[in-house]
Design a protein around this motif. Structure first.
Motif, PDB file in Angstrom:
ATOM      1  N   ALA A   1       3.238   8.015   2.778  1.00  0.00           N
ATOM      2  CA  ALA A   1       3.467   6.859   3.645  1.00  0.00           C
ATOM      3  C   ALA A   1       3.258   5.592   2.827  1.00  0.00           C
ATOM      4  O   ALA A   1       2.707   5.612   1.720  1.00  0.00           O
ATOM      5  CB  ALA A   1       2.532   6.891   4.855  1.00  0.00           C
ATOM      6  N   ALA A   2       3.700   4.488   3.405  1.00  0.00           N
ATOM      7  CA  ALA A   2       3.523   3.182   2.754  1.00  0.00           C
ATOM      8  C   ALA A   2       3.403   2.108   3.819  1.00  0.00           C
ATOM      9  O   ALA A   2       3.813   2.303   4.975  1.00  0.00           O
ATOM     10  CB  ALA A   2       4.679   2.880   1.810  1.00  0.00           C
ATOM     11  N   MET A   3       2.848   0.979   3.421  1.00  0.00           N
ATOM     12  CA  MET A   3       2.679  -0.141   4.335  1.00  0.00           C
ATOM     13  C   MET A   3       2.733  -1.435   3.533  1.00  0.00           C
ATOM     14  O   MET A   3       2.263  -1.499   2.396  1.00  0.00           O
ATOM     15  CB  MET A   3       1.326  -0.052   5.058  1.00  0.00           C
ATOM     16  CG  MET A   3       1.013  -1.256   5.939  1.00  0.00           C
ATOM     17  SD  MET A   3      -0.695  -1.303   6.559  1.00  0.00           S
ATOM     18  CE  MET A   3      -1.590  -1.730   5.085  1.00  0.00           C
TER      19      MET A   3
ATOM     20  N   VAL B   1       0.860  -1.186   0.000  1.00  0.00           N
ATOM     21  CA  VAL B   1       0.000   0.000   0.000  1.00  0.00           C
ATOM     22  C   VAL B   1       0.896   1.236   0.000  1.00  0.00           C
ATOM     23  O   VAL B   1       1.797   1.351   0.841  1.00  0.00           O
ATOM     24  CB  VAL B   1      -0.926   0.032   1.229  1.00  0.00           C
ATOM     25  CG1 VAL B   1      -1.908   1.186   1.139  1.00  0.00           C
ATOM     26  CG2 VAL B   1      -1.664  -1.290   1.390  1.00  0.00           C
ATOM     27  N   VAL B   2       0.655   2.149  -0.943  1.00  0.00           N
ATOM     28  CA  VAL B   2       1.451   3.374  -1.052  1.00  0.00           C
ATOM     29  C   VAL B   2       0.499   4.561  -1.133  1.00  0.00           C
ATOM     30  O   VAL B   2      -0.393   4.600  -1.994  1.00  0.00           O
ATOM     31  CB  VAL B   2       2.362   3.353  -2.296  1.00  0.00           C
ATOM     32  CG1 VAL B   2       3.192   4.630  -2.362  1.00  0.00           C
ATOM     33  CG2 VAL B   2       3.275   2.136  -2.277  1.00  0.00           C
ATOM     34  N   LEU B   3       0.694   5.536  -0.249  1.00  0.00           N
ATOM     35  CA  LEU B   3      -0.142   6.735  -0.207  1.00  0.00           C
ATOM     36  C   LEU B   3       0.655   7.926  -0.711  1.00  0.00           C
ATOM     37  O   LEU B   3       1.759   8.196  -0.217  1.00  0.00           O
ATOM     38  CB  LEU B   3      -0.622   6.985   1.232  1.00  0.00           C
ATOM     39  CG  LEU B   3      -1.499   8.227   1.474  1.00  0.00           C
ATOM     40  CD1 LEU B   3      -2.828   8.085   0.741  1.00  0.00           C
ATOM     41  CD2 LEU B   3      -1.729   8.440   2.972  1.00  0.00           C
TER      42      LEU B   3
ATOM     43  N   TRP C   1       6.241   2.813   6.517  1.00  0.00           N
ATOM     44  CA  TRP C   1       7.211   3.836   6.130  1.00  0.00           C
ATOM     45  C   TRP C   1       6.523   5.198   6.161  1.00  0.00           C
ATOM     46  O   TRP C   1       5.424   5.371   5.619  1.00  0.00           O
ATOM     47  CB  TRP C   1       7.732   3.591   4.714  1.00  0.00           C
ATOM     48  CG  TRP C   1       8.573   2.363   4.543  1.00  0.00           C
ATOM     49  CD1 TRP C   1       9.931   2.271   4.627  1.00  0.00           C
ATOM     50  CD2 TRP C   1       8.104   1.042   4.251  1.00  0.00           C
ATOM     51  NE1 TRP C   1      10.342   0.981   4.404  1.00  0.00           N
ATOM     52  CE2 TRP C   1       9.248   0.198   4.168  1.00  0.00           C
ATOM     53  CE3 TRP C   1       6.844   0.477   4.037  1.00  0.00           C
ATOM     54  CZ2 TRP C   1       9.158  -1.159   3.886  1.00  0.00           C
ATOM     55  CZ3 TRP C   1       6.745  -0.860   3.767  1.00  0.00           C
ATOM     56  CH2 TRP C   1       7.887  -1.670   3.695  1.00  0.00           C
ATOM     57  N   ASP C   2       7.162   6.172   6.784  1.00  0.00           N
ATOM     58  CA  ASP C   2       6.687   7.550   6.796  1.00  0.00           C
ATOM     59  C   ASP C   2       7.836   8.455   6.373  1.00  0.00           C
ATOM     60  O   ASP C   2       8.997   8.245   6.778  1.00  0.00           O
ATOM     61  CB  ASP C   2       6.196   7.958   8.193  1.00  0.00           C
ATOM     62  CG  ASP C   2       4.886   7.272   8.556  1.00  0.00           C
ATOM     63  OD1 ASP C   2       3.888   7.513   7.862  1.00  0.00           O
ATOM     64  OD2 ASP C   2       4.889   6.481   9.519  1.00  0.00           O
ATOM     65  N   VAL C   3       7.530   9.438   5.576  1.00  0.00           N
ATOM     66  CA  VAL C   3       8.490  10.436   5.076  1.00  0.00           C
ATOM     67  C   VAL C   3       9.445   9.819   4.057  1.00  0.00           C
ATOM     68  O   VAL C   3       9.524  10.237   2.912  1.00  0.00           O
ATOM     69  CB  VAL C   3       9.264  11.099   6.227  1.00  0.00           C
ATOM     70  CG1 VAL C   3      10.197  12.181   5.662  1.00  0.00           C
ATOM     71  CG2 VAL C   3       8.315  11.684   7.263  1.00  0.00           C
ATOM     72  N   VAL C   4      10.218   8.819   4.502  1.00  0.00           N
ATOM     73  CA  VAL C   4      11.191   8.179   3.613  1.00  0.00           C
ATOM     74  C   VAL C   4      10.539   6.943   2.992  1.00  0.00           C
ATOM     75  O   VAL C   4      10.108   6.040   3.702  1.00  0.00           O
ATOM     76  CB  VAL C   4      12.468   7.781   4.378  1.00  0.00           C
ATOM     77  CG1 VAL C   4      13.452   7.091   3.431  1.00  0.00           C
ATOM     78  CG2 VAL C   4      13.103   9.006   5.016  1.00  0.00           C
TER      79      VAL C   4
ATOM     80  N   TRP D   1      -6.017   1.028   7.526  1.00  0.00           N
ATOM     81  CA  TRP D   1      -4.808   1.841   7.727  1.00  0.00           C
ATOM     82  C   TRP D   1      -5.103   3.320   7.462  1.00  0.00           C
ATOM     83  O   TRP D   1      -4.674   4.193   8.223  1.00  0.00           O
ATOM     84  CB  TRP D   1      -3.715   1.315   6.804  1.00  0.00           C
ATOM     85  CG  TRP D   1      -2.421   2.072   6.844  1.00  0.00           C
ATOM     86  CD1 TRP D   1      -1.582   2.225   7.901  1.00  0.00           C
ATOM     87  CD2 TRP D   1      -1.812   2.763   5.738  1.00  0.00           C
ATOM     88  NE1 TRP D   1      -0.484   2.961   7.531  1.00  0.00           N
ATOM     89  CE2 TRP D   1      -0.593   3.301   6.221  1.00  0.00           C
ATOM     90  CE3 TRP D   1      -2.160   2.958   4.413  1.00  0.00           C
ATOM     91  CZ2 TRP D   1       0.269   4.037   5.396  1.00  0.00           C
ATOM     92  CZ3 TRP D   1      -1.310   3.685   3.598  1.00  0.00           C
ATOM     93  CH2 TRP D   1      -0.118   4.207   4.084  1.00  0.00           C
ATOM     94  N   LEU D   2      -5.856   3.608   6.395  1.00  0.00           N
ATOM     95  CA  LEU D   2      -6.209   4.995   6.086  1.00  0.00           C
ATOM     96  C   LEU D   2      -7.098   5.591   7.165  1.00  0.00           C
ATOM     97  O   LEU D   2      -6.952   6.771   7.527  1.00  0.00           O
ATOM     98  CB  LEU D   2      -6.929   5.049   4.733  1.00  0.00           C
ATOM     99  CG  LEU D   2      -6.096   4.704   3.501  1.00  0.00           C
ATOM    100  CD1 LEU D   2      -6.993   4.605   2.266  1.00  0.00           C
ATOM    101  CD2 LEU D   2      -4.990   5.733   3.281  1.00  0.00           C
ATOM    102  N   LYS D   3      -7.990   4.787   7.714  1.00  0.00           N
ATOM    103  CA  LYS D   3      -8.851   5.274   8.797  1.00  0.00           C
ATOM    104  C   LYS D   3      -8.025   5.615  10.031  1.00  0.00           C
ATOM    105  O   LYS D   3      -8.250   6.650  10.677  1.00  0.00           O
ATOM    106  CB  LYS D   3      -9.895   4.212   9.132  1.00  0.00           C
ATOM    107  CG  LYS D   3     -10.825   4.599  10.280  1.00  0.00           C
ATOM    108  CD  LYS D   3     -11.772   3.466  10.627  1.00  0.00           C
ATOM    109  CE  LYS D   3     -12.642   3.825  11.825  1.00  0.00           C
ATOM    110  NZ  LYS D   3     -13.527   2.703  12.226  1.00  0.00           N
TER     111      LYS D   3
END
Length: 478
Positions: free
Chosen positions: A359-361, A348-350, A465-468, A385-387
């Motif tokens: 972010a990603a998961m 998942v990539v936002l 992952w956040d930011v990076v 995850w989005l919620k």
């Protein structure tokens, strides 16, 4: 019907019957002409009535027949007695067909017996462990830990053999839903005459010995993957395909979709068509082309197909054409799936509307019996995850058109996919503005690359992952 098909002018003229009726009724995929076998088709029609008895027991007809002929048992357990009507005999003629293709969908487990119901995800769906006398009326809910709503592994290990333990742990639990029946041969879990007819031909129809032996030799996997001719074709093509010796064709092709890029997948499709054309030429015309000519034919087909495609947009920005506001963030979702093991990983990539990474998961998914189930569960995990991130305006983009159709449809889905689909709808309603739309794989490369990388690395933990961004998609974001 033979006279109608082979006759040459009507009346009393008699034509030559070039093929036996059994061969004419053989499905086209087995080398026949695909005429309907009247007995098998009638049985499939009767199966529709049995399915309604099973899934709609509150209907007037079902209640009348139950009260009259099997008041103390269900349709599955009923035994036809001596005092029966012609209609009942006809419906019960299809009882083995229905009972052979149904499974219990476990929700809270309160209405499914452990030993007497087909509820395991296996070709032999019943518990094989001998039944202790003190558990004669045990129900599935007794195997679930009420505190965690998960399988109680200590109870499973104490009672069941290892084979049953592994299969039970694959069954998803949904405490908010009641147990129900679903049809195994349909994606939505609903019986149809078409699926019933196919099951009869695959299980019941007595074929001649020579046809059975021919069919075993020329299976789909043999024609396209394993025979010497196909092996040479794939060797000359220089496409790195997975080994299909121990896989079904569908499992092999799913691995193709998960490992090759879009251009190579198009080449594989062209080669499959060329191999099939070569097979037909050998069977019907006694002409066997060379493997090199088959690869060349596939190459010309790909080239002609590319010439027929419309020119790409000069801007190259496909998202502007998608039906959602440009202010929405984009959440790309995809899965890597192994049908042989039922194992799947979601990526998942936002990203923001301007393409900036947010972010990603990646997360391993529970056992999934189909790629559609894996895509639906991945969508549910992404929405959850989005919620949790408190996203308010987001569009979730997936390359699974079936998932998008299920979310928009009001038709009931009785398989496990139905429960996951309802959970997706519930999560969507909890987000202020949320859409789920289809995009082609060529536009979903971020989630595809992340899912495939995490699947191949055999990671069984949830990663965030956040930011990076993750290293597997960093170059794709530039």
């Amino acid at each position: 019907m033979n006279k109608f098909w082979w006759g040459s002018g009507g009346g009393n003229e008699r034509g030559i019957h070039w093929l036996s009726w059994k061969r004419m009724c053989t499905p086209k995929c087995f080398g026949g002409l695909g005429f309907k076998d009247l007995r098998a088709f009638n049985l499939a029609l009767l199966g529709k009535q049995g399915w309604r008895f099973l899934t709609n027991p509150a209907s007037l007809v079902a209640r009348v027949y139950k009260a009259r002929y099997f008041p103390n048992s269900s349709f599955v357990d009923a035994v036809i007695g001596t005092n029966r009507s012609a209609c009942l005999r006809g419906i019960f003629a299809a009882k083995d067909l229905i009972c052979g293709g149904i499974r219990r969908r476990i929700g809270d487990g309160t209405s499914t017996q452990v030993w007497n119901s087909p509820w395991l995800p296996d070709s032999n769906p019943c518990i094989q462990t001998p039944q202790p006398s003190y558990l004669s009326n045990a129900i599935v809910s007794g195997l679930i830990d009420p505190n965690t709503n998960e399988w109680d592994e200590e109870v499973l290990m104490d009672i069941f053999e290892p084979r049953d333990v592994e299969l039970i742990k694959r069954v998803p639990i949904s405490p908010s839903y009641a147990d129900s029946w679903y049809w195994l041969d349909d994606l939505r879990g609903i019986y149809s005459v078409k699926s019933g007819y196919k099951r009869i031909w695959g299980v019941v129809t007595p074929l001649t010995d020579d046809f059975i032996s021919w069919n075993k030799v020329e299976s789909v996997s043999h024609v396209f993957i394993c025979c010497a001719f196909a092996v040479n074709v794939w060797r000359i093509s220089h496409i790195d395909i997975p080994d299909g010796a121990r896989l079904s064709f569908s499992a092999w092709f799913e691995q193709i979709l998960n490992t090759l890029d879009a251009k190579e997948i198009i080449k594989v499709a062209a080669i499959l068509y060329a191999v099939w054309s070569a097979r037909n030429s050998a069977v019907w015309e006694a002409k066997v082309p060379t493997p090199a000519s088959v690869v060349a034919l596939a190459g010309r087909a790909v080239h002609n197909w590319q010439l027929s495609q419309p020119a790409a947009s000069p801007t190259g920005n496909t998202h502007e054409q998608l039906p959602f506001p440009l202010s929405f963030s984009r959440c790309h979702v995809d899965v890597a799936y192994d049908s042989g093991l039922g194992k799947a990983t979601a990526g998942v990539v936002l990203v923001r509307p301007n393409g900036e990474f947010v972010a990603a998961m990646s997360t391993p998914l529970p056992y999934c019996d189909s790629v559609i189930m894996a895509e639906t569960v991945a969508c549910k995990e992404a929405l959850s995850w989005l919620k949790d991130r408190n996203e308010e305006a987001v569009v979730l983009l997936t390359e699974c058109a079936v998932l998008c159709a299920n979310l928009c449809s009001s038709l009931e889905i009785m398989s496990y996919i139905g429960i996951a689909t309802k959970e997706c709808r519930r999560l969507m309603s909890s987000i202020v503005s949320c859409l789920v739309l289809y995009i082609p794989r060529s536009d979903n490369f971020l989630a595809h690359a992340l899912a495939r990388d995490c699947f191949s690395s055999l990671q069984d933990v949830i990663l965030f992952w956040d930011v990076v961004p993750p290293s597997s998609i960093m170059e794709l974001l530039i």
